[in-house]
Enzyme design. Sequence first.
Site, PDB file in Angstrom:
ATOM      1  N   HIS A  13       0.882  -1.195   0.000  1.00 10.19           N
ATOM      2  CA  HIS A  13       0.000   0.000   0.000  1.00 10.19           C
ATOM      3  C   HIS A  13       0.906   1.228   0.000  1.00 10.19           C
ATOM      4  CE1 HIS A  13      -3.788   2.151   1.673  1.00 10.19           C
ATOM      5  NE2 HIS A  13      -2.906   3.084   1.342  1.00 10.19           N
ATOM      6  N   HIS A  15       1.631   5.325  -1.660  1.00 11.09           N
ATOM      7  CA  HIS A  15       1.260   6.525  -2.430  1.00 11.09           C
ATOM      8  C   HIS A  15       2.522   7.130  -3.027  1.00 11.09           C
ATOM      9  CE1 HIS A  15      -2.842   6.629  -0.758  1.00 11.09           C
ATOM     10  NE2 HIS A  15      -2.264   6.110   0.317  1.00 11.09           N
ATOM     11  N   ARG A  17       2.261   9.620  -5.627  1.00 12.42           N
ATOM     12  CA  ARG A  17       1.954  10.968  -6.160  1.00 12.42           C
ATOM     13  C   ARG A  17       2.379  11.107  -7.618  1.00 12.42           C
ATOM     14  NH1 ARG A  17      -1.155  10.856  -1.812  1.00 12.42           N
ATOM     15  NH2 ARG A  17      -0.216  11.646   0.088  1.00 12.42           N
ATOM     16  N   ASN A  41      -5.093   7.426  -5.890  1.00 17.18           N
ATOM     17  CA  ASN A  41      -5.795   8.683  -5.524  1.00 17.18           C
ATOM     18  C   ASN A  41      -5.028   9.921  -5.980  1.00 17.18           C
ATOM     19  OD1 ASN A  41      -3.836   8.107  -3.536  1.00 17.18           O
ATOM     20  ND2 ASN A  41      -4.928   9.245  -1.955  1.00 17.18           N
ATOM     21  N   LYS A  95      -9.065  -0.101  -5.685  1.00 18.11           N
ATOM     22  CA  LYS A  95      -9.123   0.500  -4.339  1.00 18.11           C
ATOM     23  C   LYS A  95     -10.417   1.270  -4.154  1.00 18.11           C
ATOM     24  CE  LYS A  95      -7.705   2.231  -0.389  1.00 18.11           C
ATOM     25  NZ  LYS A  95      -6.613   3.135  -0.154  1.00 18.11           N
ATOM     26  N   HIS A 134     -10.471   1.337   1.930  1.00 17.89           N
ATOM     27  CA  HIS A 134     -10.191   2.275   3.026  1.00 17.89           C
ATOM     28  C   HIS A 134     -11.413   2.196   3.930  1.00 17.89           C
ATOM     29  CE1 HIS A 134      -8.328   6.038   4.734  1.00 17.89           C
ATOM     30  NE2 HIS A 134      -9.481   5.924   5.383  1.00 17.89           N
ATOM     31  N   HIS A 168      -4.671  -0.750   5.920  1.00 14.62           N
ATOM     32  CA  HIS A 168      -4.132  -0.052   7.106  1.00 14.62           C
ATOM     33  C   HIS A 168      -5.022  -0.191   8.331  1.00 14.62           C
ATOM     34  CE1 HIS A 168      -6.835   2.893   5.367  1.00 14.62           C
ATOM     35  NE2 HIS A 168      -5.963   3.310   4.465  1.00 14.62           N
ATOM     36  N   ASP A 240       1.465   2.455   3.505  1.00 11.68           N
ATOM     37  CA  ASP A 240       0.626   3.651   3.388  1.00 11.68           C
ATOM     38  C   ASP A 240       1.493   4.902   3.477  1.00 11.68           C
ATOM     39  OD1 ASP A 240      -1.637   5.167   2.977  1.00 11.68           O
ATOM     40  OD2 ASP A 240      -2.254   5.146   5.074  1.00 11.68           O
ATOM     41  N   HIS A 244       3.334  14.315   1.732  1.00 11.39           N
ATOM     42  CA  HIS A 244       2.739  15.615   1.407  1.00 11.39           C
ATOM     43  C   HIS A 244       3.865  16.637   1.513  1.00 11.39           C
ATOM     44  CE1 HIS A 244      -1.554  14.493   1.504  1.00 11.39           C
ATOM     45  NE2 HIS A 244      -1.199  13.634   2.447  1.00 11.39           N
ATOM     46  N   ALA A 256      -3.391  14.773   5.816  1.00 10.85           N
ATOM     47  CA  ALA A 256      -3.221  13.462   6.455  1.00 10.85           C
ATOM     48  C   ALA A 256      -2.259  12.603   5.653  1.00 10.85           C
ATOM     49  CB  ALA A 256      -4.576  12.773   6.572  1.00 10.85           C
TER      50      ALA A 256
HETATM   51  C1  NCD Z   1      -3.372   9.022   2.267  1.00  6.49           C
HETATM   52  C2  NCD Z   1      -2.936  10.062   1.245  1.00  6.49           C
HETATM   53  O1  NCD Z   1      -2.421  11.113   1.660  1.00  6.49           O
HETATM   54  O2  NCD Z   1      -3.071   9.826   0.046  1.00  6.49           O
HETATM   55  N1  NCD Z   1      -3.410   9.635   3.570  1.00  6.49           N
HETATM   56  C3  NCD Z   1      -3.357   8.999   4.758  1.00  6.49           C
HETATM   57  O3  NCD Z   1      -3.476   9.673   5.789  1.00  6.49           O
HETATM   58  N2  NCD Z   1      -3.172   7.702   4.855  1.00  6.49           N
HETATM   59  C4  NCD Z   1      -4.677   8.468   1.846  1.00  6.49           C
HETATM   60  C5  NCD Z   1      -5.103   7.251   2.631  1.00  6.49           C
HETATM   61  O4  NCD Z   1      -4.575   6.167   2.435  1.00  6.49           O
HETATM   62  O5  NCD Z   1      -6.000   7.404   3.466  1.00  6.49           O
HETATM   63 ZN    ZN Z   2      -3.232   5.060   1.725  1.00  6.12          ZN
END
Ligand code: NCD
Ligand code: ZN
Length: 341
Positions: A13, A15, A17, A41, A95, A134, A168, A240, A244, A256
């Site tokens: 899992h 991200h 970007r 996402n 997802k 999620h 998660h 996860d 950011h 988040a």
């Molecule tokens: C994730 C994100 O920033 O894309 N943020 C997070 O707090 N885990 C999205 C997600 O998996 O909820």
């Molecule tokens: Zn995530």
Amino acid sequence: MKRLSIRSPFDMHLHLRDEDMLKLVAPLSSKTFSAAIIMPNLVPPVDTKEAVISYKNRIKDAIKDDDFEPMMTLFFKPYSKEFLESVKDDIKAIKLYPAGITTNSEGGVSSIDVNELAPTLNAMADLGLPLCVHGETNGFVMDREKEFLSVYETLAKAFPKLKIIMEHITTKDATKLLDRYDNLYATITVQHLLITLDDVAGGMLKPHLFCKPIAKRYEDREALVTLATSAHPKVMFGSDSAPHPKDAKENCGCAAGVFTSPIAIQVLAELFEKHNKLENLEKFISINATNIYNLKRTNKTINLIKKDFVVPQDYRFENEIVVPMYSNETLSWSIDSIIQG
Ligand code: NCD
Ligand code: ZN
């Protein structure tokens, strides 16, 4: 000095970007993992075959020659069976986000209605495509996952041939649900094995530890640690890792997501060692995922050494700055060398 090797670690899992952030963070995963499930996402979400293929190509460009397989996902929407057949070889899972529940999930599902979802979920089950979820309601923040567990049960009963991954998980209640349905599986992050809400908000507010789902209570963390360190076969590591920009985290409207890619393996080694379970680390971070997702392990091997690793304050590329979990802190395991597969 104590040493440890992990063959073919998978991050189930992740991200990554896009654009400069992708160029910054992708190499930090591709260095130490042999493959990862890439979350869809983006803005707009990855919801067409073309978007999957072009995002995969952008990831491959960003990781250069690293031996790393981006395992792509689609953002869940009602999809026809024909469409899913046409895309099944390009993706590993789909997802599902409840609408608005987390970063860039506005286009998610607004109510989870079995009849409405049935055509897509039955097609996924027939094609052997897992559903990653999620699992949070929009209730009180500490109860969101617990309140969602009945939805997992409804889905697990209605679609017994569909593999459902509870992404998660953060609660003891979720750990208990896992064994009640053959088709339920779970991922666990680094941060939920290490922190509780006290670390996030019990003293000075720590924006770099704020994520969705939020870290919970001590008994929840203990149940997660027991599950992960015993390498329960239905549980996999999914970081996860959700970078950011620094100024979006250190902000009065803190985004988040916890960025853990560059520290995940070292932190897990420390945790499993502390619990005298180092022999289970490779199951949690590699073998279990191969069974759940039918993956092949590669020969890529991460050689770790029991030696201090001072986590960099931040990572930078062009104008992007991202702060990792445990920034400036010292971990007890380091990466000594990496053998490509
Ligand atoms: C994730 C994100 O920033 O894309 N943020 C997070 O707090 N885990 C999205 C997600 O998996 O909820
Ligand atoms: Zn995530």
